[in-house]
Design an enzyme around this catalytic site. Structure first.
Site, PDB file in Angstrom:
ATOM      1  N   CYS A 193     -11.148   3.144   0.183  1.00  0.00           N
ATOM      2  CA  CYS A 193      -9.741   3.416   0.470  1.00  0.00           C
ATOM      3  C   CYS A 193      -9.403   2.560   1.685  1.00  0.00           C
ATOM      4  O   CYS A 193     -10.153   2.566   2.670  1.00  0.00           O
ATOM      5  CB  CYS A 193      -9.519   4.894   0.785  1.00  0.00           C
ATOM      6  SG  CYS A 193      -7.873   5.254   1.441  1.00  0.00           S
ATOM      7  N   TYR A 249      -0.888   8.586  -2.335  1.00  0.00           N
ATOM      8  CA  TYR A 249      -1.081   8.319  -3.761  1.00  0.00           C
ATOM      9  C   TYR A 249      -2.229   9.160  -4.330  1.00  0.00           C
ATOM     10  O   TYR A 249      -2.219   9.509  -5.505  1.00  0.00           O
ATOM     11  CB  TYR A 249      -1.402   6.839  -3.987  1.00  0.00           C
ATOM     12  CG  TYR A 249      -0.208   5.921  -4.031  1.00  0.00           C
ATOM     13  CD1 TYR A 249       1.053   6.322  -3.591  1.00  0.00           C
ATOM     14  CD2 TYR A 249      -0.343   4.626  -4.523  1.00  0.00           C
ATOM     15  CE1 TYR A 249       2.132   5.452  -3.632  1.00  0.00           C
ATOM     16  CE2 TYR A 249       0.729   3.752  -4.584  1.00  0.00           C
ATOM     17  CZ  TYR A 249       1.970   4.170  -4.135  1.00  0.00           C
ATOM     18  OH  TYR A 249       3.023   3.304  -4.188  1.00  0.00           O
ATOM     19  N   GLY A 250      -3.211   9.437  -3.474  1.00  0.00           N
ATOM     20  CA  GLY A 250      -4.381  10.199  -3.925  1.00  0.00           C
ATOM     21  C   GLY A 250      -4.030  11.578  -4.465  1.00  0.00           C
ATOM     22  O   GLY A 250      -4.828  12.197  -5.163  1.00  0.00           O
ATOM     23  N   CYS A 257      -4.519  -1.233  -2.080  1.00  0.00           N
ATOM     24  CA  CYS A 257      -4.678   0.205  -2.277  1.00  0.00           C
ATOM     25  C   CYS A 257      -5.593   0.414  -3.478  1.00  0.00           C
ATOM     26  O   CYS A 257      -5.258  -0.010  -4.592  1.00  0.00           O
ATOM     27  CB  CYS A 257      -3.308   0.824  -2.545  1.00  0.00           C
ATOM     28  SG  CYS A 257      -3.364   2.572  -2.967  1.00  0.00           S
ATOM     29  N   THR A 277      -6.373   3.307  -4.837  1.00  0.00           N
ATOM     30  CA  THR A 277      -5.851   4.367  -5.708  1.00  0.00           C
ATOM     31  C   THR A 277      -4.875   3.785  -6.729  1.00  0.00           C
ATOM     32  O   THR A 277      -4.832   4.232  -7.878  1.00  0.00           O
ATOM     33  CB  THR A 277      -5.161   5.449  -4.839  1.00  0.00           C
ATOM     34  OG1 THR A 277      -6.023   5.763  -3.746  1.00  0.00           O
ATOM     35  CG2 THR A 277      -4.865   6.699  -5.624  1.00  0.00           C
ATOM     36  N   ASP A 303       0.869  -1.192   0.000  1.00  0.00           N
ATOM     37  CA  ASP A 303       0.000   0.000   0.000  1.00  0.00           C
ATOM     38  C   ASP A 303       0.900   1.234   0.000  1.00  0.00           C
ATOM     39  O   ASP A 303       2.115   1.141   0.214  1.00  0.00           O
ATOM     40  CB  ASP A 303      -0.924   0.002   1.236  1.00  0.00           C
ATOM     41  CG  ASP A 303      -1.877   1.200   1.261  1.00  0.00           C
ATOM     42  OD1 ASP A 303      -2.300   1.655   0.177  1.00  0.00           O
ATOM     43  OD2 ASP A 303      -2.195   1.701   2.356  1.00  0.00           O
ATOM     44  N   HIS A 338      -7.350   2.828   3.928  1.00  0.00           N
ATOM     45  CA  HIS A 338      -7.068   3.552   5.174  1.00  0.00           C
ATOM     46  C   HIS A 338      -8.318   3.756   6.028  1.00  0.00           C
ATOM     47  O   HIS A 338      -8.225   3.891   7.253  1.00  0.00           O
ATOM     48  CB  HIS A 338      -6.488   4.940   4.871  1.00  0.00           C
ATOM     49  CG  HIS A 338      -5.030   4.931   4.569  1.00  0.00           C
ATOM     50  ND1 HIS A 338      -4.514   4.454   3.389  1.00  0.00           N
ATOM     51  CD2 HIS A 338      -3.963   5.340   5.303  1.00  0.00           C
ATOM     52  CE1 HIS A 338      -3.194   4.579   3.404  1.00  0.00           C
ATOM     53  NE2 HIS A 338      -2.832   5.110   4.559  1.00  0.00           N
TER      54      HIS A 338
HETATM   55  N1  DGL Z   1      -4.782   3.323   0.885  1.00  0.00           N
HETATM   56  C1  DGL Z   1      -4.960   3.949  -0.371  1.00  0.00           C
HETATM   57  C2  DGL Z   1      -6.246   3.466  -1.047  1.00  0.00           C
HETATM   58  O1  DGL Z   1      -6.790   2.411  -0.741  1.00  0.00           O
HETATM   59  C3  DGL Z   1      -4.905   5.449  -0.517  1.00  0.00           C
HETATM   60  C4  DGL Z   1      -4.164   6.374   0.348  1.00  0.00           C
HETATM   61  C5  DGL Z   1      -3.339   7.374  -0.430  1.00  0.00           C
HETATM   62  O2  DGL Z   1      -3.844   8.420  -0.895  1.00  0.00           O
HETATM   63  O3  DGL Z   1      -2.147   7.071  -0.574  1.00  0.00           O
HETATM   64  O4  DGL Z   1      -6.738   4.109  -1.933  1.00  0.00           O
END
Ligand code: DGL
Length: 262
Positions: A189, A43-44, A75, A77, A11, A191
């Site tokens: 997401c 990553y977003g 993840c 994203t 992730d 998180h």
């Molecule tokens: N954990 C990531 C997801 O499932 C995103 C978090 C990020 O923006 O890096 O999309």
């Protein structure tokens, strides 16, 4: 005794731990390598080309270094962009994490579903296609959150995160239209389940929260085949791409099914 399979879970940060903990429950016999690409978090906030250019070669290096039997991209994203690239490049089974729009729309009674993800995930063609194919007559509200993943990281790291900051990201998910209210929210997401208790408490009315992690764990287990009878004694590895030492070990132990991540 047979060699335990190695599962690499990837992730951008600590969100993938919410997927890892379900996989560990399903497969206590496996050895785990968890990789957080914190050097590139969040990553977003990155463009699509940047994410592909970052993740595809990085996963190649990780496969080279750890020889996993299976790789989980925990993840949304990244998964909504890179899965076909990864499958084209590397000869390892991959499991991705994408917004659980189909089960959410299938179970919504009010036909009002919200999808809460990073701005990147919400913008993706992939996500639009899921809605097109699986909305099943539901009105789907897409909510792109700029901050919630960072707030979840902060909370897990023991920092104070205010209700007001969380609520500001969550509030647009709660919609009333045509006499009906949102009854189902997709946690798109990895998180966000880290904050689930607080999301439930702050919700203006009760909803079903859809977390795809248990389904991902079942998929991983099916792909690996029959489980070994013993839990892996080799522990687990945790890697931050920034190279920072992780001071969170104790807080992370439950996600690793009691193993102390080395
Ligand atoms: N954990 C990531 C997801 O499932 C995103 C978090 C990020 O923006 O890096 O999309």
């Amino acid at each position: 005794m047979s060699v335990p399979p190695t599962i690499l879970v990837f992730d951008s940060g600590l969100g993938g731990l919410t997927v890892l903990r379900e996989i560990v429950l399903a497969r206590p016999d496996a050895h785990y390598v968890y990789v957080a690409d914190d050097a590139f978090f969040p990553y977003g906030h990155h463009g699509e080309d940047q994410i592909i250019a970052r993740v595809v070669p990085l996963i190649g290096e990780l496969i080279e270094a750890h020889a996993p039997d299976l790789v989980v991209i925990a993840c949304n994203t990244a998964s909504t962009l890179v899965m076909s690239h990864l499958r084209g490049e590397y000869n390892v089974p991959f499991v991705g994490t994408v917004p659980a729009i189909k089960p959410a729309c299938a179970s919504s009674k009010t036909k009002r579903v919200s999808v809460l993800g990073t701005r990147g995930t919400i913008k993706r063609e992939y996500t639009r296609r899921l809605i097109h194919d699986f909305a099943q007559g539901c009105e789907v509200t897409l909510v792109g959150s700029a901050e919630l993943a960072s707030l979840a990281e902060a909370a897990l790291s023991g920092n104070e995160v205010s209700d007001a900051d969380i609520f500001a990201e969550l509030a647009p998910c709660f919609v009333e239209s045509g006499g009906a209210r949102t009854d189902t929210i997709v946690l798109a997401c990895t998180h966000y389940p880290l904050l689930l208790d607080r999301l439930v408490r702050l919700a203006p009315w009760p909803v079903d929260w859809i977390n795809p992690a248990p389904a991902i764990a079942r998929r991983v287990s099916d792909l690996l085949g029959a489980a070994g009878r013993e839990s892996d004694e080799a522990g687990a590895e945790m890697i931050f791409t920034s190279g920072r030492p992780h001071t969170l070990s104790r807080a992370l132990v439950p996600f690793f099914g009691g193993r102390v991540p080395a």
